[in-house]
Each structure stands twice: as C-alpha cells, then as structure tokens.
Scaffold this motif. Sequence first.
Motif, PDB file in Angstrom:
ATOM      1  N   PHE A   1       2.806  11.895   4.592  1.00 52.14           N
ATOM      2  CA  PHE A   1       1.444  11.461   4.839  1.00 52.14           C
ATOM      3  C   PHE A   1       1.189  10.390   3.518  1.00 52.14           C
ATOM      4  O   PHE A   1       0.559   9.237   3.728  1.00 52.14           O
ATOM      5  N   PHE A   2       1.242  10.711   2.294  1.00 53.32           N
ATOM      6  CA  PHE A   2       0.845  10.418   1.264  1.00 53.32           C
ATOM      7  C   PHE A   2       1.408   8.954   0.929  1.00 53.32           C
ATOM      8  O   PHE A   2       0.831   7.916   0.687  1.00 53.32           O
ATOM      9  N   THR A   3       2.747   8.990   1.224  1.00 53.67           N
ATOM     10  CA  THR A   3       3.558   7.761   0.815  1.00 53.67           C
ATOM     11  C   THR A   3       3.242   6.775   1.950  1.00 53.67           C
ATOM     12  O   THR A   3       3.384   5.687   1.606  1.00 53.67           O
ATOM     13  N   LEU A   4       3.025   6.894   3.155  1.00 55.82           N
ATOM     14  CA  LEU A   4       2.622   5.913   3.995  1.00 55.82           C
ATOM     15  C   LEU A   4       1.071   5.699   3.982  1.00 55.82           C
ATOM     16  O   LEU A   4       1.027   4.920   4.913  1.00 55.82           O
ATOM     17  N   SER A   5       0.399   6.135   3.212  1.00 55.85           N
ATOM     18  CA  SER A   5      -0.884   5.823   2.979  1.00 55.85           C
ATOM     19  C   SER A   5      -1.756   6.227   4.224  1.00 55.85           C
ATOM     20  O   SER A   5      -2.745   5.327   4.736  1.00 55.85           O
ATOM     21  N   LEU A   6      -1.388   7.328   4.792  1.00 60.11           N
ATOM     22  CA  LEU A   6      -2.202   7.869   5.971  1.00 60.11           C
ATOM     23  C   LEU A   6      -3.381   8.528   5.803  1.00 60.11           C
ATOM     24  O   LEU A   6      -3.386   9.258   4.803  1.00 60.11           O
ATOM     25  N   GLY A   7      -4.078   8.751   6.851  1.00 54.93           N
ATOM     26  CA  GLY A   7      -5.220   9.775   6.726  1.00 54.93           C
ATOM     27  C   GLY A   7      -6.252   9.215   5.759  1.00 54.93           C
ATOM     28  O   GLY A   7      -7.189  10.028   5.373  1.00 54.93           O
ATOM     29  N   MET A   8      -6.487   7.912   5.239  1.00 56.90           N
ATOM     30  CA  MET A   8      -7.363   7.693   4.423  1.00 56.90           C
ATOM     31  C   MET A   8      -8.021   6.419   4.714  1.00 56.90           C
ATOM     32  O   MET A   8      -8.810   5.655   4.093  1.00 56.90           O
ATOM     33  N   GLY A   9      -7.904   5.899   5.958  1.00 60.78           N
ATOM     34  CA  GLY A   9      -8.534   4.784   6.586  1.00 60.78           C
ATOM     35  C   GLY A   9      -8.095   3.470   6.109  1.00 60.78           C
ATOM     36  O   GLY A   9      -8.507   2.125   6.452  1.00 60.78           O
ATOM     37  N   VAL A  10      -6.975   3.691   5.074  1.00 63.85           N
ATOM     38  CA  VAL A  10      -6.331   2.219   4.501  1.00 63.85           C
ATOM     39  C   VAL A  10      -5.629   1.521   5.614  1.00 63.85           C
ATOM     40  O   VAL A  10      -5.948   0.447   5.934  1.00 63.85           O
ATOM     41  N   MET A  11      -4.687   2.281   6.360  1.00 65.95           N
ATOM     42  CA  MET A  11      -4.039   1.437   7.616  1.00 65.95           C
ATOM     43  C   MET A  11      -5.179   0.930   8.634  1.00 65.95           C
ATOM     44  O   MET A  11      -4.846  -0.098   9.303  1.00 65.95           O
TER      45      MET A  11
ATOM     46  N   PHE B   1      -8.488   9.062  -9.235  1.00 63.46           N
ATOM     47  CA  PHE B   1      -7.609   9.379 -10.220  1.00 63.46           C
ATOM     48  C   PHE B   1      -6.185   8.817 -10.182  1.00 63.46           C
ATOM     49  O   PHE B   1      -5.482   8.831 -11.157  1.00 63.46           O
ATOM     50  N   TYR B   2      -5.964   7.845  -8.899  1.00 61.34           N
ATOM     51  CA  TYR B   2      -4.979   6.941  -9.043  1.00 61.34           C
ATOM     52  C   TYR B   2      -4.983   6.129 -10.176  1.00 61.34           C
ATOM     53  O   TYR B   2      -3.978   5.597 -10.760  1.00 61.34           O
ATOM     54  N   SER B   3      -5.961   5.515 -10.438  1.00 59.29           N
ATOM     55  CA  SER B   3      -6.320   4.466 -11.491  1.00 59.29           C
ATOM     56  C   SER B   3      -6.111   5.489 -12.620  1.00 59.29           C
ATOM     57  O   SER B   3      -5.381   4.477 -13.729  1.00 59.29           O
TER      58      SER B   3
ATOM     59  N   SER C   1       0.957  -1.144   0.087  1.00 55.07           N
ATOM     60  CA  SER C   1      -0.065   0.035  -0.095  1.00 55.07           C
ATOM     61  C   SER C   1       0.973   1.375   0.027  1.00 55.07           C
ATOM     62  O   SER C   1       0.674   2.059  -0.858  1.00 55.07           O
ATOM     63  N   ALA C   2       1.742   1.169   0.681  1.00 60.19           N
ATOM     64  CA  ALA C   2       2.721   2.457   0.912  1.00 60.19           C
ATOM     65  C   ALA C   2       3.584   2.596   0.000  1.00 60.19           C
ATOM     66  O   ALA C   2       3.652   3.869  -0.517  1.00 60.19           O
ATOM     67  N   VAL C   3       4.198   1.684  -0.795  1.00 62.10           N
ATOM     68  CA  VAL C   3       4.976   1.555  -1.724  1.00 62.10           C
ATOM     69  C   VAL C   3       4.133   1.932  -3.191  1.00 62.10           C
ATOM     70  O   VAL C   3       3.499   0.932  -3.415  1.00 62.10           O
ATOM     71  N   GLY C   4       4.075   3.080  -3.639  1.00 64.73           N
ATOM     72  CA  GLY C   4       3.284   3.217  -5.194  1.00 64.73           C
ATOM     73  C   GLY C   4       3.684   4.301  -5.762  1.00 64.73           C
ATOM     74  O   GLY C   4       5.048   4.477  -5.771  1.00 64.73           O
ATOM     75  N   LEU C   5       2.878   4.966  -6.695  1.00 66.04           N
ATOM     76  CA  LEU C   5       3.258   5.879  -7.498  1.00 66.04           C
ATOM     77  C   LEU C   5       3.839   7.102  -6.599  1.00 66.04           C
ATOM     78  O   LEU C   5       4.888   7.779  -7.254  1.00 66.04           O
ATOM     79  N   GLY C   6       3.635   7.313  -5.288  1.00 71.21           N
ATOM     80  CA  GLY C   6       4.225   8.035  -4.428  1.00 71.21           C
ATOM     81  C   GLY C   6       5.723   7.842  -4.438  1.00 71.21           C
ATOM     82  O   GLY C   6       6.424   9.155  -4.365  1.00 71.21           O
ATOM     83  N   ASN C   7       6.168   6.876  -4.242  1.00 68.10           N
ATOM     84  CA  ASN C   7       7.618   6.781  -4.298  1.00 68.10           C
ATOM     85  C   ASN C   7       8.334   6.782  -5.473  1.00 68.10           C
ATOM     86  O   ASN C   7       9.528   7.026  -5.679  1.00 68.10           O
TER      87      ASN C   7
HETATM   88  N1  PFF Z   1       1.122   5.252  -0.553  1.00 67.70           N
HETATM   89  C1  PFF Z   1       0.878   5.294  -2.073  1.00 67.70           C
HETATM   90  C2  PFF Z   1       1.924   5.815  -2.757  1.00 67.70           C
HETATM   91  O1  PFF Z   1       3.084   6.171  -2.303  1.00 67.70           O
HETATM   92  O2  PFF Z   1       1.689   5.937  -3.881  1.00 67.70           O
HETATM   93  C3  PFF Z   1      -0.504   6.094  -2.327  1.00 67.70           C
HETATM   94  C4  PFF Z   1      -1.715   5.582  -1.347  1.00 67.70           C
HETATM   95  C5  PFF Z   1      -2.142   4.475  -1.084  1.00 67.70           C
HETATM   96  C6  PFF Z   1      -2.325   6.732  -0.456  1.00 67.70           C
HETATM   97  C7  PFF Z   1      -3.071   4.154  -0.293  1.00 67.70           C
HETATM   98  C8  PFF Z   1      -3.073   6.618   0.166  1.00 67.70           C
HETATM   99  C9  PFF Z   1      -3.563   5.436   0.580  1.00 67.70           C
HETATM  100  F1  PFF Z   1      -4.387   5.490   1.354  1.00 67.70           F
END
Ligand code: PFF
Length: 470
Positions: free
Chosen positions: A244-254, A123-125, A37-43
Amino acid sequence: MTELVQNPALDATADNTGKDHPMWSSRMAFILAASGSAVGLGNIWKFPYITGENGGGAFVLVYLLCIALIGIPIMIAEVMIGRRGGRSPINSMRNLTRRDGLSNRWIWIGGMGMLASILILSFYSVIGGWALAYIGNSANGLFVGASTAAIGTMFSSLLADPYTLLLWHSVFMLLVILIVARGLSSGMERAINILMPLLFVLLLVMVGYAMSTNSFAEGFAFLFQPDFSKLTTAGVLTALGHAFFTLSLGMGVMMAYGSYLPKQVSIVKTAVTVSVVDTLVALLAGLAIFPLVFANGLEAGAGPGLIFQTLPIAFGQMSGGILFGSLFFILLVVAAITSAISLLEPLVEWFEEQQGISRLSATLMGGISIWALGILTILSLNVWADVHPLGMFERFAGKTFFDLFDYATANLIMPLVGLATALFVGWFMAKPAAENEFDMGNGLAYQSFMFVIRFITPAAVLVVFIYNLS
Ligand code: PFF
C-alpha cells in the motif's frame, strides 16, 4: 476549457470557480509523475530494511504477490475515481456519488485519504530532511574510517537536535512548495522530467558500484533465494502494508493525480507500468545496498537504521565511499521529493477548488500547515520523546506524536480507505462509469478486475486490518 470536453465528468459537475482544470501533457508525463510518487523513501529506505528483517527472498515473493493482487487493482480503482470525478479526492467522490445517486457518506473516502496525506507528509518531510543532512555528512567525509559507535552517535545526535532537524525539514518542505506552487505543467511535470531520469541514473550507478564489490552474488541471493522457514505471519502482513505504502495508495494521491489524466490514456496499462517501475526500483535498491552491507561484514537485519547507520559504515570503509555515499543520499532525497510533491497535491487541489484561492496561496496554505505539523514529529524525537498524547489508552501507550501519525496512517486510515475504495468501485460505482474508465471493454480483463476488487482485495485488506488491531 478543452479539458471539460475531454473529461465527461466535468460537464455535469464543473465548479463555479472559473478556473481551468489542467491535464498531464501525455501518458508518459502521468507515468513519470505517478512513478515519482510511488518511488520514494519506501523503496530505498523501507523495502531493504523490512526485507532484511524478514529474511530476504520468501518475503520478497509475498510482497510481489501483494503488489499484483492488491496493489495494482486498488491503484486502478483510485485512478478511475480520480479521472471520473475530475477534482480533489473529496470533490471527486462528491461528484461521483451525486451523479449516481449514492449515499454521500462515501465522500469520507476522499476526506480520510486527504487527512492521511497531510499526516504522512508532515513526518515524511522530516525523514527527507535526515537524507539532506546525510548528503552533507557524506560529502564532508564524516563517514571515512568512522567506527560503528561514531556513526551511531552521528545519527542519534541528529535526532536529538531539534534545531538541525527543523532546518532540514524546512529546506525539504521549501523545495516541495517551490515545485508544487508553479502548477502541474511548469512546476511538477518539469521537475519530475529532470528528477526521475536523475533517479534512474543514480540508482544504476549505485548498483554498478555494488557489482564492483565481491559480495554482489551474496546480496543477489539474499533478495531472490526464498527461504520459507524465515517467513512469519507478521512478515506477510508487513508485505501487504508495504504494498500500500510503496504504491502511494489509500491517501487520495492517485485520485488527485488521476484527476489530471486525459481521457484517452489507458488506466490499466499505466497502473501496471507504474507498479512494475516501483517494484524494479525497490529490487534495484536492494541490489545496491545489500552487497555493500555484506562486503563490509555488516548485519542485513539492522532495521530502520540500515540506511542511516549500517550503510554509512560501509561507505566509510570502501574506496570511493565519499562520492558514492553522497550520490546515494542525493538519490534518496530525489526519490523523497517526487513523493512529497504528490502528498501535497490533494490538499492543494482541494484548496484551489475554493472560490478565490490561487495555486500559489493554496500551496502556501497547505505547505505551511504541514510544515508546522512536522514540528510535532521533530519534537517527538527529542524534547517530547516522553510525551504520549493518547497514553491513557492501552493501545497507544508509549506512543509519541510521530508514532501516532505513523500508526494511524499505516494501520488505520490507509487500509480503511483502501478497503472502502475497493468496495466502492467493485459494488457501488455505476457500471457504465466503471466500464468506461476501465476502458478495455467488458471482457476477461474487466471481469477479472471486478472479481479481484470485489472479493480478493477487500478480504485481504480486512485480514490485515483486523490482525493489526488485535
Ligand atoms: N510511495 C512513497 C514511498 O514509497 O516512499 C510514499 C508515499 C507517497 C506514500 C505518497 C503515500 C503517498 F500518498
């Protein structure tokens, strides 16, 4: 229903849907899923380009500090809430507030987080779709010998074409739906067990390729030699927002992923591991990308176009560019998919908690709605580029749907949810519950965590929030 015994949150609050609540099969499964989840387009896309824009090393240092002081504590807090509540973010918060007699206003933390995950995935998709399209572009040799202008046109004509964007967005969402619909263990865990090792191998191959250029040292120095004269206030805030974004925080995902975490697994150790993995991947992505950029005399500070415009020029000029270009975009897609499945999960988990809704229907309902919402982002890039839905407010003037989704999630919802999560766990969650989930006694580690989550994290998030709004 052994899970009900494992998870003390559930005995008091089990819903009446009669469904089993699955669990990750092991600590490793959770680490891989949360790292996925954390490793994504953000990284791979965002970290390198914001580092490029902010001058390199000094920015990286601030980013590392933000991860340690703000990111890790909030991740621990979210997973604690998720495991304690044992349900989707909304229902986990409902369980916690009910059990401890707290105001039910806190439930909006879960609701807002879920709203953010929906908007982001929409939009990520679409961006995941760009990466899919670029695998084909690279494999077909379209970058070879192409001029800077031709590569620029390739990107702008992709964005200008709603049908092609829709095609790739649909393929991307379909892959995500297929994985999520099969459930936690036979869908998500299985896919993650293949995709994450693949991601690491591809990344190492790309770093190896970068090492074979004669600009590896230059790329390395760019990332790790701090030059504080290049650091601006805006850069510091970008670093925090990105943590925040890169660790997937603030979105209920964790929270959602935490709700499947077996009781015996240490939340602190896993959160630290996931954050370290995420940071290493971002740094390795930088080491894979900047040497190629420098070796070809290109600009590191090119902004969002770094991956889709600058890098293809480099691939087009280098030997082995077709192969390594294709591998790079496969890497990007793999990273994006493991993040996208985590963004779909909170909504699917919530639908599943409603009476009579199966995992398959829940995934289809969630996935198709988000796919449809993604069309607004696609149109924002072309046909509706001049449609500014909130244009009557000065702050939102000139913003398309896509800009608004990005703005609302990054600048409003994510920090607000992060702030509220820190305050909730620091000041309101019942002490025994917090201590129990933290699971390292109430010694120095717990006291330090409490200090940070009560004071440091909220203060830092508040500063960014106010700055971004002013
Ligand atoms: N962490 C992901 C990234 O770095 O691309 C993006 C992401 C995934 C953000 C899940 C938020 C989330 F809840």
